[in-house]
Write a protein that holds these residues in place. Sequence first.
Motif, short mmCIF file in Angstrom:
data_model
loop_
_atom_site.label_atom_id
_atom_site.label_comp_id
_atom_site.label_asym_id
_atom_site.label_seq_id
_atom_site.Cartn_x
_atom_site.Cartn_y
_atom_site.Cartn_z
N ALA A 1 1.05 -1.73 -0.21
CA ALA A 1 -0.22 0.24 0.08
C ALA A 1 0.82 0.81 -0.06
CB ALA A 1 -0.75 -0.30 0.87
N TRP A 2 0.67 1.76 -0.65
CA TRP A 2 0.83 3.61 -1.12
C TRP A 2 0.32 5.09 -0.70
CZ3 TRP A 2 -0.43 6.54 -4.98
CH2 TRP A 2 -1.14 5.67 -5.56
N THR A 3 1.18 4.93 -0.55
CA THR A 3 0.50 6.89 -0.42
C THR A 3 1.99 7.50 -1.20
OG1 THR A 3 -0.54 6.90 1.46
CG2 THR A 3 -0.19 9.20 0.66
N ILE A 4 2.05 8.73 -2.37
CA ILE A 4 2.60 9.56 -2.70
C ILE A 4 2.36 11.31 -2.36
CG2 ILE A 4 3.30 11.03 -5.21
CD1 ILE A 4 2.57 7.57 -5.99
N LEU A 5 3.72 11.65 -1.55
CA LEU A 5 3.43 12.99 -1.32
C LEU A 5 4.50 14.27 -2.62
CD1 LEU A 5 4.78 12.73 2.50
CD2 LEU A 5 2.05 13.07 0.90
N ARG A 6 3.45 14.89 -3.06
CA ARG A 6 4.30 16.08 -4.16
C ARG A 6 4.71 17.69 -3.80
NH1 ARG A 6 0.79 13.08 -9.35
NH2 ARG A 6 1.74 11.60 -9.86
N PRO A 7 5.58 17.56 -3.03
CA PRO A 7 5.85 19.39 -3.22
C PRO A 7 6.33 20.11 -3.96
CG PRO A 7 7.40 17.42 -2.34
CD PRO A 7 6.54 16.38 -2.46
N LEU A 8 5.46 20.77 -4.40
CA LEU A 8 5.92 21.67 -5.35
C LEU A 8 6.65 22.99 -5.75
CD1 LEU A 8 2.44 23.61 -6.22
CD2 LEU A 8 3.66 21.88 -7.95
N GLY A 9 7.78 22.77 -4.36
CA GLY A 9 9.05 23.51 -4.07
C GLY A 9 8.89 23.80 -2.50
N PHE A 10 10.49 23.94 -2.14
CA PHE A 10 10.96 23.71 -0.99
C PHE A 10 11.70 25.53 -0.16
CE2 PHE A 10 12.75 19.68 -1.73
CZ PHE A 10 11.68 18.93 -1.56
N MET A 11 10.36 25.61 0.67
CA MET A 11 11.49 27.73 1.60
C MET A 11 12.74 26.87 2.13
SD MET A 11 7.81 28.64 3.32
CE MET A 11 6.17 28.55 2.87
N SER A 12 12.97 26.12 1.94
CA SER A 12 14.06 25.96 2.56
C SER A 12 15.26 26.18 1.43
CB SER A 12 14.86 24.19 2.82
OG SER A 12 14.30 23.41 2.35
N ASN A 13 15.27 25.95 0.14
CA ASN A 13 16.46 26.67 -1.00
C ASN A 13 16.39 28.18 -1.29
OD1 ASN A 13 15.41 23.59 -2.23
ND2 ASN A 13 14.67 24.04 -3.62
N ALA A 14 15.32 28.75 -0.20
CA ALA A 14 16.36 29.52 -0.12
C ALA A 14 17.16 30.38 1.05
CB ALA A 14 15.28 30.55 0.45
N LEU A 15 17.83 29.01 1.36
CA LEU A 15 19.46 28.85 3.06
C LEU A 15 20.34 29.26 1.44
CD1 LEU A 15 18.47 26.57 5.09
CD2 LEU A 15 18.85 28.93 5.17
N HIS A 16 19.74 29.12 -0.14
CA HIS A 16 20.82 28.66 -1.81
C HIS A 16 21.87 30.37 -0.67
CE1 HIS A 16 20.76 24.84 -1.90
NE2 HIS A 16 20.32 24.96 -2.15
N TRP A 17 20.70 31.33 -0.70
CA TRP A 17 20.92 32.96 -0.24
C TRP A 17 22.04 33.16 0.68
CZ3 TRP A 17 15.21 33.85 -2.04
CH2 TRP A 17 14.54 33.02 -3.15
N ALA A 18 22.18 32.54 1.20
CA ALA A 18 22.53 32.86 2.58
C ALA A 18 23.63 33.55 2.66
CB ALA A 18 22.57 31.71 3.80
N GLY A 19 24.79 33.22 1.89
CA GLY A 19 25.97 33.91 1.89
C GLY A 19 25.87 34.86 1.36
N THR A 20 25.09 35.31 -0.09
CA THR A 20 24.97 36.33 -0.50
C THR A 20 24.34 37.62 0.72
OG1 THR A 20 23.64 36.01 -1.87
CG2 THR A 20 25.90 36.29 -2.82
N VAL A 21 23.33 37.54 0.90
CA VAL A 21 22.24 37.98 2.08
C VAL A 21 23.80 38.21 2.77
CG1 VAL A 21 20.53 37.78 3.74
CG2 VAL A 21 20.49 36.85 1.43
#
Length: 284
Positions: A127-147
Amino acid sequence: MILVTGATGTVGRAVVDHLLAAGVPVRALTRRPETAALPEGVDVVRGDPADPNSVDGVMAGVDRVFLLTTGPDLAAHDATLARAAADAGVSHVVKLSSGRTGDPAADDPIPTWHRAGEQAVRASGVAWTILRPLGFMSNALHWAGTVRTQDTVRAPFGQGRIAVIDPEDIAAVATVVLTESGHDGRIRTLSGPEPLSPADQTAILAEVLDRPLRYAETTPSEARAGLLGADLDETMADAVMALRATALEAFTSVVHPDVEEITGRAPRTFRDWARAHRDEFATA
């Protein structure tokens, strides 16, 4: 007992924490248990889905599985783990997929890999369930250095908007699905409460940090070079850039009700997420 794969990543670790908070016994599968740094009480086991022999026995005593794999070989990894779950009598597999998998027009690598992974899970007979997130807020951490150093967010596709979701909300949904009945055979598309562009996110970060920030749109080639500089190989860099480009399409900007339907509360806003991660963007 619930087995969590990908347990040392952003989403997987959040799932571990939510399950522990709910009083559920957790086993974590990782290639490197010695560096996993998971909470006390987690049963950390070694295994690599690229090596089917290494996952023999890891499902013993496991009732449900949170399945999170990444990369070009994720479909084969999903198949290996789903077969092991079936052989061990696991009752339910919850696969973390990609929101773009649900877009029939999406033929770029990441949704294509996940479609094959989803099919492998279905074919296992568990038995299965599939979760499909559109995008992660945490990807904004890639900007932390230049911020921190330049008060600047640099990102491509400035006109693109994605209804990004807090990984904590993904974990909250996963915990409900893993611990309650009634979710078998369901595909859930997970989003945050509003679609946001990089400039929108920059403005929210500026409010939370209480200092002016600038959004500077980069070219796709500049963004790709940044990914390669962050040690992604060319296959993954191209896959990530193709996924980023889909922010320009309408599919990723649709807000879905699934988080609230499953957890009983509205998904967190990007402002909520930014407040929780404020220190990671703060200047020295």
